[in-house]
Write an enzyme that holds these catalytic residues in place. Structure first.
Site, PDB file in Angstrom:
ATOM      1  N   CYS A  33      39.371  88.539 -46.533  1.00 40.35           N
ATOM      2  CA  CYS A  33      38.920  87.162 -46.319  1.00 40.35           C
ATOM      3  C   CYS A  33      37.460  87.088 -45.890  1.00 40.35           C
ATOM      4  O   CYS A  33      36.902  86.004 -45.806  1.00 40.35           O
ATOM      5  CB  CYS A  33      39.788  86.479 -45.271  1.00 40.35           C
ATOM      6  N   ASP A  35      36.290  87.727 -42.941  1.00 40.48           N
ATOM      7  CA  ASP A  35      36.170  87.392 -41.522  1.00 40.48           C
ATOM      8  C   ASP A  35      35.886  88.651 -40.706  1.00 40.48           C
ATOM      9  O   ASP A  35      36.146  89.766 -41.159  1.00 40.48           O
ATOM     10  CB  ASP A  35      37.454  86.725 -41.017  1.00 40.48           C
ATOM     11  N   CYS A  62      39.291  82.814 -38.915  1.00 42.13           N
ATOM     12  CA  CYS A  62      40.153  81.644 -38.951  1.00 42.13           C
ATOM     13  C   CYS A  62      40.667  81.350 -37.541  1.00 42.13           C
ATOM     14  O   CYS A  62      40.484  82.136 -36.614  1.00 42.13           O
ATOM     15  CB  CYS A  62      41.302  81.885 -39.899  1.00 42.13           C
ATOM     16  N   CYS A 106      45.283  88.486 -39.770  1.00 42.81           N
ATOM     17  CA  CYS A 106      44.423  87.896 -38.734  1.00 42.81           C
ATOM     18  C   CYS A 106      44.689  88.591 -37.392  1.00 42.81           C
ATOM     19  O   CYS A 106      43.759  88.946 -36.669  1.00 42.81           O
ATOM     20  CB  CYS A 106      44.676  86.398 -38.600  1.00 42.81           C
TER      21      CYS A 106
HETATM   22 FE1  FES Z   1      41.081  86.270 -42.335  1.00 43.85          FE
HETATM   23 FE2  FES Z   1      42.512  84.883 -40.569  1.00 43.85          FE
HETATM   24  S1  FES Z   1      42.208  84.432 -42.681  1.00 43.85           S
HETATM   25  S2  FES Z   1      41.207  86.573 -40.202  1.00 43.85           S
END
Ligand code: FES
Length: 160
Positions: A33, A35, A62, A106
């Protein structure tokens, strides 16, 4: 997933921000993602054991990652390094209830940042409590580069 717990953690994240006097830092990024989560740890000694005195985090991620990181940093206080190493993503996200499949990574990001920080702060079981502090425990935004730009639909955490 418990939406109320999630909203509580998001509206008042605990231990958010860079820890300038940290003993260890760990960062993980998700290729899935994009992140990132960074966690700082400050150790102390209690009854002859190295324990976590404080933990803090930064996240460009997120809401679930931020909520889990917030809960994890609270959960870590007073734990020995060995106890912290055993903490799983599922345990750290317990107050949120079971995460949906697309949110499991996550919590794993938070676990990864914790494990990376523990590795940096205590590379060997016999490491002394005075393990050297890395020369630069940088701000997460500095290492995010392009990834620092908020993504549509994502929560942007503003660093102080
Ligand atoms: Fe990637 Fe939550 S969607 S850390």
């Amino acid at each position: 997933m418990n939406e109320q717990e999630l909203n509580n953690a998001i509206s008042n994240p605990r231990n958010l921000g860079e820890m300038t006097d940290a003993d260890a830092v760990g960062t993980v990024g998700s290729p899935e993602c994009g992140d990132m989560v960074r966690m700082w740890l400050k150790f102390t000694e209690k009854d002859g054991q190295k324990v976590i005195d404080r933990a803090s985090f930064q996240s460009f991620g997120c809401q679930t990652a931020i909520a889990v990181a917030s809960m994890a940093t609270e959960m870590l206080k007073g734990r020995t390094v060995a106890e912290a190493r055993l903490l799983s993503a599922a345990e750290m996200s317990t107050p949120l209830g079971p995460l949906p499949p697309m949110k499991i990574h996550c919590g794993q990001m938070v676990e990864g940042a914790l494990k990376a920080a523990l590795e940096a702060g205590a590379p060997a079981a016999a490491a002394p409590a005075t393990t050297a502090i890395p020369a630069r425990l940088g701000h997460l935004a500095e290492s995010l580069g392009e990834a620092a730009a908020p993504k549509p639909g994502k929560l942007k955490v503003v660093f102080e």
